[in-house]
Design an enzyme around this catalytic site. Sequence first.
Site, PDB file in Angstrom:
ATOM      1  N   ASN A 156     -15.399   8.999 -14.179  1.00 18.20           N
ATOM      2  CA  ASN A 156     -15.364   7.569 -14.490  1.00 18.20           C
ATOM      3  C   ASN A 156     -15.482   6.692 -13.242  1.00 18.20           C
ATOM      4  O   ASN A 156     -15.152   5.516 -13.266  1.00 18.20           O
ATOM      5  CB  ASN A 156     -14.068   7.215 -15.247  1.00 18.20           C
ATOM      6  CG  ASN A 156     -14.179   5.878 -15.959  1.00 18.20           C
ATOM      7  OD1 ASN A 156     -15.243   5.532 -16.473  1.00 18.20           O
ATOM      8  ND2 ASN A 156     -13.109   5.113 -15.965  1.00 18.20           N
ATOM      9  N   THR A 157     -15.963   7.246 -12.152  1.00 14.93           N
ATOM     10  CA  THR A 157     -16.057   6.427 -10.932  1.00 14.93           C
ATOM     11  C   THR A 157     -17.377   5.669 -10.892  1.00 14.93           C
ATOM     12  O   THR A 157     -17.596   4.851 -10.011  1.00 14.93           O
ATOM     13  CB  THR A 157     -15.927   7.295  -9.657  1.00 14.93           C
ATOM     14  OG1 THR A 157     -17.000   8.236  -9.630  1.00 14.93           O
ATOM     15  CG2 THR A 157     -14.611   8.030  -9.626  1.00 14.93           C
ATOM     16  N   CYS A 213       0.828  -1.220   0.000  1.00 10.96           N
ATOM     17  CA  CYS A 213       0.000   0.000   0.000  1.00 10.96           C
ATOM     18  C   CYS A 213       0.854   1.257   0.000  1.00 10.96           C
ATOM     19  O   CYS A 213       0.341   2.357  -0.176  1.00 10.96           O
ATOM     20  CB  CYS A 213      -0.892   0.022   1.239  1.00 10.96           C
ATOM     21  SG  CYS A 213       0.058   0.292   2.761  1.00 10.96           S
ATOM     22  N   GLU A 231       0.422 -13.432  15.449  1.00 12.57           N
ATOM     23  CA  GLU A 231      -1.009 -13.753  15.502  1.00 12.57           C
ATOM     24  C   GLU A 231      -1.755 -13.325  16.769  1.00 12.57           C
ATOM     25  O   GLU A 231      -2.905 -12.918  16.688  1.00 12.57           O
ATOM     26  CB  GLU A 231      -1.181 -15.270  15.343  1.00 12.57           C
ATOM     27  CG  GLU A 231      -0.794 -15.785  13.980  1.00 12.57           C
ATOM     28  CD  GLU A 231      -0.815 -17.302  13.955  1.00 12.57           C
ATOM     29  OE1 GLU A 231      -0.043 -17.911  14.696  1.00 12.57           O
ATOM     30  OE2 GLU A 231      -1.617 -17.865  13.210  1.00 12.57           O
ATOM     31  N   ARG A 272      -4.685 -15.714  10.068  1.00 14.01           N
ATOM     32  CA  ARG A 272      -4.028 -15.233  11.297  1.00 14.01           C
ATOM     33  C   ARG A 272      -4.836 -15.605  12.559  1.00 14.01           C
ATOM     34  O   ARG A 272      -5.952 -15.116  12.752  1.00 14.01           O
ATOM     35  CB  ARG A 272      -3.906 -13.717  11.187  1.00 14.01           C
ATOM     36  CG  ARG A 272      -2.886 -13.072  12.077  1.00 14.01           C
ATOM     37  CD  ARG A 272      -2.861 -11.594  11.766  1.00 14.01           C
ATOM     38  NE  ARG A 272      -1.631 -10.963  12.204  1.00 14.01           N
ATOM     39  CZ  ARG A 272      -1.290  -9.713  11.890  1.00 14.01           C
ATOM     40  NH1 ARG A 272      -2.068  -8.979  11.134  1.00 14.01           N
ATOM     41  NH2 ARG A 272      -0.167  -9.194  12.323  1.00 14.01           N
ATOM     42  N   ALA A 304      -0.295 -11.619   3.483  1.00  8.91           N
ATOM     43  CA  ALA A 304      -0.725 -13.012   3.302  1.00  8.91           C
ATOM     44  C   ALA A 304      -1.745 -13.413   4.366  1.00  8.91           C
ATOM     45  O   ALA A 304      -2.839 -13.864   4.060  1.00  8.91           O
ATOM     46  CB  ALA A 304       0.479 -13.938   3.346  1.00  8.91           C
ATOM     47  N   PHE A 305      -1.360 -13.308   5.638  1.00  5.87           N
ATOM     48  CA  PHE A 305      -2.251 -13.548   6.778  1.00  5.87           C
ATOM     49  C   PHE A 305      -2.828 -14.963   6.813  1.00  5.87           C
ATOM     50  O   PHE A 305      -3.937 -15.171   7.296  1.00  5.87           O
ATOM     51  CB  PHE A 305      -3.380 -12.500   6.817  1.00  5.87           C
ATOM     52  CG  PHE A 305      -2.910 -11.097   6.579  1.00  5.87           C
ATOM     53  CD1 PHE A 305      -2.059 -10.483   7.481  1.00  5.87           C
ATOM     54  CD2 PHE A 305      -3.274 -10.399   5.429  1.00  5.87           C
ATOM     55  CE1 PHE A 305      -1.578  -9.201   7.254  1.00  5.87           C
ATOM     56  CE2 PHE A 305      -2.798  -9.117   5.189  1.00  5.87           C
ATOM     57  CZ  PHE A 305      -1.956  -8.515   6.114  1.00  5.87           C
TER      58      PHE A 305
END
Length: 1281
Positions: A228-229, A92, A1212, A854, A739-740
Amino acid sequence: MLLSYLRERLRLTGTKYGCGGGGCGACTVMVSRYQPGTKTILHYSANACLLPVCQLQGAAVTTVEGIGNTKTRVHPVQERIAKAHGSQCGFCTPGMVMSMYTLLRNKPQPNMEDITVALGGNLCRCTGYRPIVDGCKTFSPMCFVGTHDIDCVFQEPPPQLFDQEDLLPLDPTQDLIFPPELILMAEMEPQVSQLFRGERMVWVSPVSLEELIQLKTSHPQAPLVMGNTNIGPDIKFKGAWHPIIISPTRVQELFEVTKTPQGVCFGAGCSLSVVKALLEGLVQEIPEEKTEIYRSLLQQLGNLGGQQIRNVASELSVVTIFIHFIYSAREILLNKDFFVGFGKTSLKPDEIVLSVFIPVSRQGEFMRAFRQAPRKENALATVTTGMRVMFIEGSSVVKELSIYYGGVGPCTVSATKTCAAVIGRKWDEQTLSDAYTQLLDEISLSPSHPGGQVEFRRSLTLSLLFKFNLQMLHKGNGSSRTISCLQHLKNLRHYTGTFRKAVVKGQSGDDPVGRPIMHRSAISQATGEAVYCDDIPKMDGELHLVLVTSTRPHAKILDIDISEALRVPGVVDVITSKDIPGKKFRTFTGIDEDILAQNEVSCVGHMVCAVVADNRKQAKRGAALVKIAYEDQPGPVFTVEEAIEKQSFFLPQRMIERGNVDEAFDKVDHIYEGEIRLGGQEHFYMETQSMVVVPSGEERELKVYISCQHPTYAQESIAETLGIPSNRVSCHVKRVGGAFGGKVTKTSIIACITSVAAWKTGRAVRCVLERGEDMLITGARHPVLGKHKVGFMNDGRIIAADLHYYANSGNTADESLLVIEKILLHLDNAYKVPNLRGRSVACKTNLPSNTAFRGFGVPQSMLVTENMINDVAMKLGCNAEEVRGQINMYKEVSLTHYKFEFDPKNLLRCWDECKEKSDYGSRRKSVAQFNQQNRWKKRGMATIPIKYGIAFSDGFLNQVSVAFALQAASLVHIYKDGSVLVSHGGTEMGQGIHTKMQQVASRELHIPASLIHITETNTSAVPNTCPSAASFGTDANGMAVKDACEILYQRLEPVRKQNPEGTWQTWVTSAFIQRISLSATGYYRGHDLYMDWEKQEGQPYAYFTYGACCSEVEVDCLTGDYRTVRTDIVMDIGRSINPSVDIGQIEGAFIQGLGLYTMEELKFSPSGVLYTRGPSQYKIPAVCDIPLQFNVYLLSGSDNPHAIYSSKGIGEPVLFLGSSVFFAIKDAVAAARVEAGMVGPFTLNSPATPERTCLACNTPFTQKIPASKQGSFQPWALSIP
Ligand SMILES: Cc1cc2nc3c(=O)[nH]c(=O)nc-3n(C[C@H](O)[C@H](O)[C@H](O)COP(=O)(O)OP(=O)(O)OC[C@H]3O[C@@H](n4cnc5c(N)ncnc54)[C@H](O)[C@@H]3O)c2cc1C
Ligand code: FES
Ligand code: FES
């Protein structure tokens, strides 16, 4: 779209694909445009995934690569987010960087509000946002850590995880300039219309209104694309197709703004951000009584979409009420007649809206807008409303009234009859009461209403009217018991820093262990240079694979017709099960799962075949043309109740018992039975499943570049599928974008399919799932129905408990049997219940197969336990914390229910410290006082402990595959120049394992970390690895790296002795000359762990990680909206190897848990089709969800002899502590129920969404809603589990 243009054409891969629909912000770029009228340059952030390239004529686009890089200069935004530990998996991060960068271009010294607004459209699944905000906050002069100001209040200067003195200054003069040629072009060159002709679509961009009108007249069905949303997602996700698109973004008339004393007229093309900024200005400029409408609109606009959406979306579709449209030939009142159906208005197809006129409010006019959404920001509203009233002058008699609702019909609905019934009457209690009755009659929804939440929506129509009434009576002032519900929780935005204890004492300054070292790739991640799987350049002849999945929940496959698909240009092949040369299935816990469905499909989303083509677009087109003939099987099973009824289980079921539960029930003072349902959870890793399989063309070798947690398992699976030895397959994992738990089993199956395609075609094949496919196919956390029967004494002692867990496993076993075992192993959580029994079962249903996530069943297990404790407390009318801590918690060295001895000392320390740090006692009193003083807002508190077992028993995971036997290995090379290369079996998924391994190697070799490089995880370098899972990656791989480094350090001892004054470099050179091997493998043999389910005893874990968390929330009982006011976490993680990484794990897991227990909802249609396939429908926590005060403390003085350097696994455990927010909400709801005369236990299922919370509050408004008779209708969505 710009995103694919950047990534595929220009090879600028810093801009990421996360969802393709404007909902995640991973693709954020800055767009800059010169405005000849004002001679200024406008900079705004935008989502590249929705930005048509054709629209960018004359614009400059800045991507993350453009602002800085490691080769020349890193931009301060990149540096600060990285140094503040705001980048974990990093997927992100470029988007975050670009949102913040754009803000700084417009406002170099932003305040806290600016920062959170700028980041509101960016999702992060790893960090929990706090460190990102911390990094960004350093740009704000008001927000420096350690200062006291209105935005950021620290009680004391906290120890810092990063040095603020050491940051690059922001120097706007160093920023890229807007290209002068574009200014010249805008000033000098005449604007001409443009036409782009694609394969199936024509794009026309006129420059004059006249031309636009002509175009629209000749092509009335062609949409006008502005932001364009709306159109973009329709084309992408709903398959809408428009042969002609008109883009009027260069028609000046559509952007003109005219202010008059009567109001303001916006060109219809103005973006929501422009409208918002102008209205904000007007609210300051003109007398308050004239701004009622403007303020109401601002209230709505602030929460609509994220900043990137508002920057491009035109205001047309949202300006809903009381406004006049002015079309050249006619003026349309935007009233009840304007909206005529879903997405339809009374505009004629060839009409164009020129402008929107928003009048100032008239004397005596009162208006408010309200909105309730699944997430406070960036979420489509569940119900939205605008209400306006005018009284006959000098009286309280209603002259005019308008009430409009969104979300209670196919389009905006006017409560005309209710308004008519009120007009002419005095606005008093009786009138209002009659209005509620009329509203109920007028706004009635079918129980099967699309979108569901029928009772909630209906109650909102009433409670929002009630809020309007309060607003009007009090005009926002006053301090009565009722008025507080009008204050917006989100306006309380104050973030405080995390308090961190220094963990390093008396240690050499060169030793990095225990220090908050930045994630070693954070800077590359922030500059966009970090390479993820789909960033790998396209290989020669590469193909793209798209999966074809079942549309039926349970059916026999009669025929697969691929002929039409093969005719699509570019389609090379269609892979079915018949093409698999080796083993056609994978076996988990003794149960086989087809790699591609052979004869039968058992869920919607079941993988049937795969189309490979020259590019993704063609593969998609081919996939849509594969025709599968099915024979539906009767009675698909979706819920656990249906599974129980039909005894549809994966076996074995599990049971464990301590003491004698049945006998004990005879001796207790009270017995109570209850239940709780916990929904599933989508992993929502930001990087979707990705892989590239490259056949070398020689000796059956394959190179597999894959984003997964368990490369060895992928390697073995591929080898077996192709019928070749493992030594021909090498799996490479550079990094994983989150991934989790979701990138173990399913990733390997998809890798098998991709490998078959590469094998068959002899060409490299890439498979990158789109977000919707990923969510549909790869499964989620197991939803669970938990039932408890608890026997307890008057003093709160729990003597007996009998718990049943039903996990909805979906259509295949996957790891479900292990999940239900872990559920039972953790059912005691922190409590010594002398007679304790648990039974768990994996229900086989026709939903997509669920998998590891997780916590692996623990978050489900413990929620049931804690809910039971809560019920005991409520039954006895006492404080739940007493029942937890004082009365039932393990107090001395004890045996668990599986006879594993442990010392709970640190559990108790965490608990006590948490209560102390959170100031629990006095805040409890304040909460009680608050609840007395506020009728419609309630506060609640909860403190939750955790005891979490780390590692896994061989027996436990041997059931999956021998490859899981707990061990680890490493390979360390020292090169002649002194640099060191470390390989190990762990995969870097954001959890910072590579950073920690670098620290370990640095300590063991006594060299600076800068000399050490950690290479990709590669099965050719380190074979037979374990998964990076179960919070054990550092424990296992750390020991293996330590082992290899120790070996090497010892080998160098002779040369050190020969030359004690030498340097690392001279010793390495001497060693080479003396023919001492400079390469070593390290190995770690895991603990001997076991669990014997026959005897019901074992030592399945190496040790426990402990913690406690106290959260306080404030709930709006009228809407169910809540805000976490404060969270304090105390964790025992032994001696942290890297506090910044560990705190990152703690905060990230907590926020993920908060999402699980309070907002994330997977929804399925009655025929088992997953509705929630992207961030628009599935809400994970965003920056607006961080607790307003968030403190994390690491327990001091804790040692752990069972793991490297006395540390503890932390990935975790903390997720479960997110349930403190759930129980705090439940506590607040209990206070609300007291107002309705209701005391004692009640059921609140998880997640505690605004819907569930509001209905549980049992307000006078929810009580008015008649419940639909069960069985008399088909609900819109299934109730899962
Ligand atoms: C992630 C995301 C979040 C969103 N959140 C929200 C939300 O919270 N609330 C909400 O209401 N919406 C939301 N939306 C929907 C969308 O943002 C809004 O509907 C937005 O206002 C659409 O504007 P646009 O310019 O992007 O539309 P476009 O996609 O460009 O389409 C505009 C439509 O309006 C028509 N049109 C445009 N201009 C004219 C004109 N001058 N005359 C006649 N017709 C015209 C076009 O023909 C077309 O049908 C969200 C969308 C996304 C992708
Ligand atoms: S990829 Fe563009 S917003 Fe998600
Ligand atoms: S760091 Fe934000 S998604 Fe991973």
